[in-house]
Design an enzyme around this catalytic site. Structure first.
Site, PDB file in Angstrom:
ATOM      1  N   CYS A 177       0.454  -0.019  10.227  1.00 46.90           N
ATOM      2  CA  CYS A 177      -0.085  -1.013   9.291  1.00 46.90           C
ATOM      3  C   CYS A 177       0.970  -1.945   8.687  1.00 46.90           C
ATOM      4  O   CYS A 177       1.963  -1.495   8.106  1.00 46.90           O
ATOM      5  CB  CYS A 177      -0.845  -0.313   8.178  1.00 46.90           C
ATOM      6  N   CYS A 195     -16.885  -8.658   4.972  1.00 42.63           N
ATOM      7  CA  CYS A 195     -16.184  -7.405   4.691  1.00 42.63           C
ATOM      8  C   CYS A 195     -14.927  -7.665   3.860  1.00 42.63           C
ATOM      9  O   CYS A 195     -14.070  -8.466   4.250  1.00 42.63           O
ATOM     10  CB  CYS A 195     -15.817  -6.724   6.009  1.00 42.63           C
ATOM     11  N   ARG A 211     -18.133  -2.250  17.440  1.00 41.60           N
ATOM     12  CA  ARG A 211     -17.433  -3.503  17.131  1.00 41.60           C
ATOM     13  C   ARG A 211     -16.118  -3.618  17.887  1.00 41.60           C
ATOM     14  O   ARG A 211     -15.238  -2.760  17.767  1.00 41.60           O
ATOM     15  CB  ARG A 211     -17.184  -3.598  15.628  1.00 41.60           C
ATOM     16  N   CYS A 232     -19.820  -5.510   3.014  1.00 42.18           N
ATOM     17  CA  CYS A 232     -19.049  -4.364   3.498  1.00 42.18           C
ATOM     18  C   CYS A 232     -17.725  -4.369   2.754  1.00 42.18           C
ATOM     19  O   CYS A 232     -17.216  -5.451   2.410  1.00 42.18           O
ATOM     20  CB  CYS A 232     -18.815  -4.501   5.004  1.00 42.18           C
ATOM     21  N   CYS A 266       0.823  -1.213   0.000  1.00 37.29           N
ATOM     22  CA  CYS A 266       0.000   0.000   0.000  1.00 37.29           C
ATOM     23  C   CYS A 266       0.862   1.271   0.000  1.00 37.29           C
ATOM     24  O   CYS A 266       1.872   1.359   0.697  1.00 37.29           O
ATOM     25  CB  CYS A 266      -0.926   0.003   1.215  1.00 37.29           C
ATOM     26  N   CYS A 326     -19.316   2.595   8.169  1.00 38.09           N
ATOM     27  CA  CYS A 326     -18.593   1.886   9.225  1.00 38.09           C
ATOM     28  C   CYS A 326     -17.351   2.710   9.480  1.00 38.09           C
ATOM     29  O   CYS A 326     -16.494   2.816   8.596  1.00 38.09           O
ATOM     30  CB  CYS A 326     -18.252   0.471   8.753  1.00 38.09           C
ATOM     31  N   CYS A 378       0.411   4.688   6.962  1.00 39.72           N
ATOM     32  CA  CYS A 378      -0.250   4.550   8.270  1.00 39.72           C
ATOM     33  C   CYS A 378       0.711   3.815   9.217  1.00 39.72           C
ATOM     34  O   CYS A 378       1.084   2.666   8.947  1.00 39.72           O
ATOM     35  CB  CYS A 378      -1.559   3.792   8.122  1.00 39.72           C
TER      36      CYS A 378
HETATM   37  N1  SAM Z   1      -6.655   0.572   3.021  1.00 38.46           N
HETATM   38  C1  SAM Z   1      -7.933   0.854   3.510  1.00 38.46           C
HETATM   39  C2  SAM Z   1      -7.945   1.981   4.519  1.00 38.46           C
HETATM   40  O1  SAM Z   1      -6.956   2.198   5.187  1.00 38.46           O
HETATM   41  O2  SAM Z   1      -8.989   2.650   4.623  1.00 38.46           O
HETATM   42  C3  SAM Z   1      -8.625  -0.343   4.111  1.00 38.46           C
HETATM   43  C4  SAM Z   1      -7.879  -1.361   4.935  1.00 38.46           C
HETATM   44  S1  SAM Z   1      -7.212  -0.799   6.486  1.00 38.46           S
HETATM   45  C5  SAM Z   1      -6.183  -2.150   6.941  1.00 38.46           C
HETATM   46  C6  SAM Z   1      -8.595  -0.822   7.592  1.00 38.46           C
HETATM   47  C7  SAM Z   1      -8.373  -0.355   9.002  1.00 38.46           C
HETATM   48  O3  SAM Z   1      -7.744  -1.382   9.743  1.00 38.46           O
HETATM   49  C8  SAM Z   1      -7.502   0.846   9.242  1.00 38.46           C
HETATM   50  O4  SAM Z   1      -8.186   2.046   9.028  1.00 38.46           O
HETATM   51  C9  SAM Z   1      -7.125   0.686  10.704  1.00 38.46           C
HETATM   52  O5  SAM Z   1      -8.040   1.388  11.525  1.00 38.46           O
HETATM   53  C10 SAM Z   1      -7.226  -0.813  10.936  1.00 38.46           C
HETATM   54  N2  SAM Z   1      -5.906  -1.410  11.190  1.00 38.46           N
HETATM   55  C11 SAM Z   1      -4.937  -1.641  10.285  1.00 38.46           C
HETATM   56  N3  SAM Z   1      -3.851  -2.171  10.875  1.00 38.46           N
HETATM   57  C12 SAM Z   1      -4.130  -2.288  12.195  1.00 38.46           C
HETATM   58  C13 SAM Z   1      -3.398  -2.757  13.322  1.00 38.46           C
HETATM   59  N4  SAM Z   1      -2.140  -3.187  13.228  1.00 38.46           N
HETATM   60  N5  SAM Z   1      -4.015  -2.740  14.526  1.00 38.46           N
HETATM   61  C14 SAM Z   1      -5.284  -2.269  14.644  1.00 38.46           C
HETATM   62  N6  SAM Z   1      -6.008  -1.803  13.611  1.00 38.46           N
HETATM   63  C15 SAM Z   1      -5.444  -1.802  12.394  1.00 38.46           C
HETATM   64  C1  DTB Z   2     -11.606  -2.080  11.079  1.00 38.29           C
HETATM   65  O1  DTB Z   2     -11.810  -1.023  11.701  1.00 38.29           O
HETATM   66  N1  DTB Z   2     -10.945  -3.101  11.552  1.00 38.29           N
HETATM   67  C2  DTB Z   2     -10.812  -4.152  10.569  1.00 38.29           C
HETATM   68  C3  DTB Z   2     -11.749  -3.643   9.445  1.00 38.29           C
HETATM   69  N2  DTB Z   2     -12.061  -2.326   9.872  1.00 38.29           N
HETATM   70  C4  DTB Z   2     -11.302  -3.666   8.063  1.00 38.29           C
HETATM   71  C5  DTB Z   2      -9.400  -4.361  10.135  1.00 38.29           C
HETATM   72  C6  DTB Z   2      -8.474  -4.589  11.277  1.00 38.29           C
HETATM   73  C7  DTB Z   2      -7.141  -4.898  10.696  1.00 38.29           C
HETATM   74  C8  DTB Z   2      -6.179  -5.339  11.735  1.00 38.29           C
HETATM   75  C9  DTB Z   2      -4.832  -5.574  11.214  1.00 38.29           C
HETATM   76  C10 DTB Z   2      -4.698  -6.664  10.194  1.00 38.29           C
HETATM   77  O2  DTB Z   2      -5.264  -7.769  10.366  1.00 38.29           O
HETATM   78  O3  DTB Z   2      -3.974  -6.448   9.221  1.00 38.29           O
HETATM   79 FE1  SF4 Z   3      -2.850   1.200   3.351  1.00 37.68          FE
HETATM   80 FE2  SF4 Z   3      -2.787   0.020   5.717  1.00 37.68          FE
HETATM   81 FE3  SF4 Z   3      -3.153   2.637   5.579  1.00 37.68          FE
HETATM   82 FE4  SF4 Z   3      -5.119   0.988   4.723  1.00 37.68          FE
HETATM   83  S1  SF4 Z   3      -4.343   1.197   6.822  1.00 37.68           S
HETATM   84  S2  SF4 Z   3      -4.352   2.820   3.696  1.00 37.68           S
HETATM   85  S3  SF4 Z   3      -3.869  -0.701   3.929  1.00 37.68           S
HETATM   86  S4  SF4 Z   3      -1.294   1.523   4.938  1.00 37.68           S
END
Ligand code: SAM
Ligand code: DTB
Ligand code: SF4
Length: 336
Positions: free
Chosen positions: A66, A103, A270, A134, A59, A194, A63
């Site tokens: 992530c 989702c 959630r 979703c 990506c 959401c 973030c």
């Molecule tokens: N790329 C898209 C975005 O960021 O909107 C969708 C996927 S992203 C992984 C969805 C959400 O997962 C993020 O907004 C974040 O709140 C949550 N998330 C991602 N990595 C995480 C982590 N290590 N621990 C907790 N929540 C996480």
């Molecule tokens: C959200 O708020 N939590 C979910 C869903 N929306 C997409 C994702 C959590 C991702 C946690 C880290 C991972 O598994 O990569």
């Molecule tokens: Fe990309 Fe992860 Fe950020 Fe979603 S949360 S925009 S997958 S870096």
């Protein structure tokens, strides 16, 4: 309960009022949240959703939490967008395992028009299975939001992640306003929203209050409100910081769930990422404080979740049942 109107959700919370809820004595806060929960929901029901990463890794965003960001070395292998048939087959398995909502998540900064036909086929196929749909695909344009709605998408997940004051410590490649804009396009297209955030990234209580204040003063409260406990991923700046300095106190996590329930009383709150690390007792406190939705199925996007056996035992011991199922099945949380 002076700040709380049990009959009408409020949209005029001030940040100080939201922070004052956090500051309540813990037992009083949980009692108030449980009272609000019972005014809007059957507290013995918990919605089961299942996630699938339909496009993993690589990506462009940074973030700081992530595993999927191309900016950090986390050891995750990037993959292409999955075929619609493969996704639909996974959704069928999820439905047969008891999930109500499916989702689809993609590691994208924003959705590209060229991917829309395949996504539309996926969404239509998942919807035809009788599941709520979703997706979380990054930023959208107004037209893309309408096309996703036309394809059968019920919910769009797009998180604010934290309050605006701490946001700059989390990500620099997308502005807070861009997130608010995508949420507006989703609402205008007639989809349910959401939207939530992450707790335990090194933010202060005021930042958690500020996130919830933002959500509670949106033009419409989110229909689903995910509270994610940071899953610390080694190689990410925030994951490494938390691995070094220690995770957030679990009582403070419960407080966040309780305040979310009070300020957005009709939302599905959630208990999202981080559940794998939580004790059964901590999860029970979260349900008592108003959480009424979880992800199931052993995996979130890239990180683990409890397995079905563990969740079934927890539901049985807590006398909880999956939403939409009249009586709890004896040895499974799956639909009868
Ligand atoms: N790329 C898209 C975005 O960021 O909107 C969708 C996927 S992203 C992984 C969805 C959400 O997962 C993020 O907004 C974040 O709140 C949550 N998330 C991602 N990595 C995480 C982590 N290590 N621990 C907790 N929540 C996480
Ligand atoms: C959200 O708020 N939590 C979910 C869903 N929306 C997409 C994702 C959590 C991702 C946690 C880290 C991972 O598994 O990569
Ligand atoms: Fe990309 Fe992860 Fe950020 Fe979603 S949360 S925009 S997958 S870096």
């Amino acid at each position: 309960m002076s700040q709380i109107n049990l009959a009408h959700p409020r949209h005029d919370w001030t940040l100080d009022q939201v922070e004052a809820l956090f500051d309540l004595p813990f037992m009083e806060l949980v009692f108030q949240a449980a009272t609000v929960h019972r005014a809007w929901f059957d507290p013995s029901e918990v919605q089961l959703s299942q996630l699938l990463s339909v496009k993993t890794g690589g990506c462009a965003e940074n973030c700081g939490y992530c595993s999927q960001s191309a900016h950090f070395k986390t050891g995750l292998k990037a993959e292409k967008l999955m075929d619609a048939e493969v996704v639909i087959a996974k959704a069928r398995e999820a439905r047969d395992g008891g999930a109500q909502r499916f989702c689809m998540g993609a590691a994208w900064r924003e959705l590209k028009d060229r991917d829309l036909p395949r996504l539309a086929a996926m969404i239509g196929g998942v919807k035809a299975l009788g599941l709520e749909t979703c997706a979380t695909l990054g930023m959208l344009t107004p037209d893309q939001a309408r096309q996703l709605k036309d394809a059968g998408l019920d919910y769009y997940n797009h998180n604010l992640d934290t309050g605006p004051e701490y946001y700059g410590d989390v990500v620099s490649t997308r502005t807070y306003q861009e997130r608010l804009d995508t949420l507006a396009y989703v609402r205008d297209a007639g989809m349910s929203t959401c939207c939530g955030g992450i707790v335990g990234m090194g933010e202060q209580r005021r930042d958690r209050a500020s996130l919830l204040h933002q959500l509670a003063t949106l033009p419409a409260h989110p229909d689903s409100l995910p509270i994610n406990g940071l899953v610390p991923v080694s190689g990410t700046p925030l994951g490494d910081k938390v691995l070094k300095e220690g995770q957030i106190d679990s009582i403070e996590f419960v407080r966040t769930i309780a305040v979310a329930r009070i300020v957005c009383p009709k939302a599905m709150v959630r208990l999202s990422a981080g559940r794998d690390e939580m004790s059964r007792e901590l999860q029970a406190l979260c349900f008592l404080a108003g959480a009424n939705s979880i992800f199931v199925g052993g995996k979130l996007l890239t990180t683990p979740l409890p397995g079905q056996d563990e969740d079934s035992a927890l539901f049985q011991d807590l006398d909880l049942r999956p939403m939409g199922v009249k009586t709890a099945a004896p040895e499974t949380v799956a639909a009868e």
